[in-house]
Write a protein that holds these residues in place. Sequence first.
Motif, PDB file in Angstrom:
ATOM      1  N   ARG A  51      43.794   2.181  88.741  1.00 13.51           N
ATOM      2  CA  ARG A  51      44.388   1.474  87.594  1.00 13.51           C
ATOM      3  C   ARG A  51      43.474   0.322  87.136  1.00 13.51           C
ATOM      4  O   ARG A  51      43.247   0.123  85.950  1.00 13.51           O
ATOM      5  CB  ARG A  51      45.781   0.949  87.958  1.00 13.51           C
ATOM      6  CG  ARG A  51      46.474   0.391  86.713  1.00 13.51           C
ATOM      7  CD  ARG A  51      47.927   0.081  86.920  1.00 13.51           C
ATOM      8  NE  ARG A  51      48.675   1.178  87.476  1.00 13.51           N
ATOM      9  CZ  ARG A  51      49.759   0.995  88.214  1.00 13.51           C
ATOM     10  NH1 ARG A  51      50.177  -0.211  88.493  1.00 13.51           N
ATOM     11  NH2 ARG A  51      50.425   2.004  88.677  1.00 13.51           N
ATOM     12  N   GLU A  52      42.954  -0.413  88.118  1.00 12.50           N
ATOM     13  CA  GLU A  52      42.082  -1.550  87.796  1.00 12.50           C
ATOM     14  C   GLU A  52      40.871  -1.084  86.973  1.00 12.50           C
ATOM     15  O   GLU A  52      40.524  -1.658  85.941  1.00 12.50           O
ATOM     16  CB  GLU A  52      41.569  -2.202  89.087  1.00 12.50           C
ATOM     17  CG  GLU A  52      42.502  -3.276  89.625  1.00 12.50           C
ATOM     18  CD  GLU A  52      42.061  -3.758  91.003  1.00 12.50           C
ATOM     19  OE1 GLU A  52      42.923  -4.298  91.714  1.00 12.50           O
ATOM     20  OE2 GLU A  52      40.871  -3.572  91.365  1.00 12.50           O
ATOM     21  N   LEU A  53      40.273   0.010  87.471  1.00  9.28           N
ATOM     22  CA  LEU A  53      39.070   0.520  86.787  1.00  9.28           C
ATOM     23  C   LEU A  53      39.402   1.026  85.386  1.00  9.28           C
ATOM     24  O   LEU A  53      38.664   0.790  84.433  1.00  9.28           O
ATOM     25  CB  LEU A  53      38.429   1.643  87.611  1.00  9.28           C
ATOM     26  CG  LEU A  53      37.798   1.197  88.941  1.00  9.28           C
ATOM     27  CD1 LEU A  53      37.346   2.393  89.759  1.00  9.28           C
ATOM     28  CD2 LEU A  53      36.629   0.248  88.692  1.00  9.28           C
ATOM     29  N   ASP A  55      41.994   0.063  83.519  1.00  8.81           N
ATOM     30  CA  ASP A  55      42.343  -1.087  82.682  1.00  8.81           C
ATOM     31  C   ASP A  55      41.104  -1.756  82.120  1.00  8.81           C
ATOM     32  O   ASP A  55      41.043  -2.175  80.977  1.00  8.81           O
ATOM     33  CB  ASP A  55      43.132  -2.131  83.490  1.00  8.81           C
ATOM     34  CG  ASP A  55      44.572  -1.658  83.678  1.00  8.81           C
ATOM     35  OD1 ASP A  55      44.924  -0.622  83.067  1.00  8.81           O
ATOM     36  OD2 ASP A  55      45.317  -2.297  84.464  1.00  8.81           O
ATOM     37  N   GLU A  56      40.121  -1.876  83.046  1.00 12.87           N
ATOM     38  CA  GLU A  56      38.900  -2.544  82.594  1.00 12.87           C
ATOM     39  C   GLU A  56      38.035  -1.622  81.740  1.00 12.87           C
ATOM     40  O   GLU A  56      36.981  -2.029  81.259  1.00 12.87           O
ATOM     41  CB  GLU A  56      38.082  -3.015  83.807  1.00 12.87           C
ATOM     42  CG  GLU A  56      38.740  -4.202  84.509  1.00 12.87           C
ATOM     43  CD  GLU A  56      38.149  -4.471  85.874  1.00 12.87           C
ATOM     44  OE1 GLU A  56      36.988  -4.070  86.108  1.00 12.87           O
ATOM     45  OE2 GLU A  56      38.846  -5.069  86.713  1.00 12.87           O
ATOM     46  N   GLY A  57      38.455  -0.351  81.612  1.00 15.12           N
ATOM     47  CA  GLY A  57      37.737   0.657  80.819  1.00 15.12           C
ATOM     48  C   GLY A  57      36.360   0.964  81.367  1.00 15.12           C
ATOM     49  O   GLY A  57      35.458   1.382  80.680  1.00 15.12           O
ATOM     50  N   LEU A  58      36.230   0.688  82.720  1.00 18.20           N
ATOM     51  CA  LEU A  58      34.918   0.906  83.325  1.00 18.20           C
ATOM     52  C   LEU A  58      34.660   2.366  83.682  1.00 18.20           C
ATOM     53  O   LEU A  58      33.539   2.818  83.755  1.00 18.20           O
ATOM     54  CB  LEU A  58      34.787   0.068  84.602  1.00 18.20           C
ATOM     55  CG  LEU A  58      34.704  -1.434  84.390  1.00 18.20           C
ATOM     56  CD1 LEU A  58      34.712  -2.161  85.719  1.00 18.20           C
ATOM     57  CD2 LEU A  58      33.430  -1.779  83.621  1.00 18.20           C
TER      58      LEU A  58
END
Length: 341
Positions: A51-53, A55-58
């Motif tokens: 989710r973190e990745l 969200d950051e669109g990485l």
Amino acid sequence: MINKLFSNPNKSNFIVFLLVGYLIAAGCWWSYLLYVKNQDAWLAKIALLARELADEGLMEYADLQKNQSYQLINQKYSRQEKMIMGEGLVLIVLMIIGLRRVYNLHKKEELLQQQQQNFLLSITHELKSPLASVQLVLETMQKRDLSKEQQQKLTQHALAENERLKNHINAMLLSAKVEGGYTYSLQPLSLVQIAEELIEQEQLKYKGQIELLTTEDDCLIMADSLTMQTALSNLLENAIKYAADTAKIVVKVQPIGDKKVEFEVQDWGLGISKGEKNRIFDKFYRVGNEHTRQKQGTGLGLYIVKKVVEAHKGSITVVDNQPTGAIFRVVLDKYITQDLA
Ligand code: ADP
């Protein structure tokens, strides 16, 4: 309450089995639970990372497996998984070993109890029967007018029974002594001389031939005279007791190399079966066949022999004789005098 439960060996063993059984089951259950929780934690951590990745669109979700953080989490959790399985396995194996040990101790205790009961039964008989015989002789002499010859015969019988009683009591005392607290007083002794004296003594009672085989060597040992003579005489007495009435018995005394000497008693009796060979040296143990039961004994003779021989840093073994019978072999350190050294 707890003292009461553990005072009964059968009950206390059952409780110990129950406890160890419960601990094994609990160990398995907790290991499984930890394994599942570890997997849950891994899933949660991965979901969070994804989710973190995202969200950051990485990174796209599909590329997650190539991410370095993912691989680190994966490594950490698979290490933990192995640790849980390993620890769980060690715990279970240790508990199984513990359970086995408790079981063996329980079996040993049962055997000892049975042997002690056998001992009590046989010792009561062995102590009572000579006393009863002597009493009968004395009553007969008191009540009847006997000829000199009859009196002689009865006195002889009473003396023999008295001797038997004395031997049993001596065996019991000696077995208690050699179990601890006995101070062995060592002195140089000739094994050949001991064998000659024993044979002379036993030949008076035995109809068969007792042959002595020796070499030129005196076979000196450093030993405690009382206990060593009793131990070696037990071997000869057993050969006489358990062999056929007139069968030959051979006593061999010889050096083995420069440093050891051997005392061997060979008989052509019934012999000792494979399964019994280890057990006959146990305290109170008597072979349970018909032939042995007919002979008087307490099961202390060979126990004393083993204790005494081991106290002298020697060894005792028993092997089959051919075609029948047994060979008891005692090996001791040779005593080398200063003049010979
Ligand atoms: P005991 O003679 O009082 O029974 P021991 O400790 O001397 O006790 O012997 C233990 C057992 O070993 C005996 O009951 C007997 O069955 C067996 N045994 C000992 N010596 C011999 C032998 N020479 N031949 C056959 N059996 C023997």
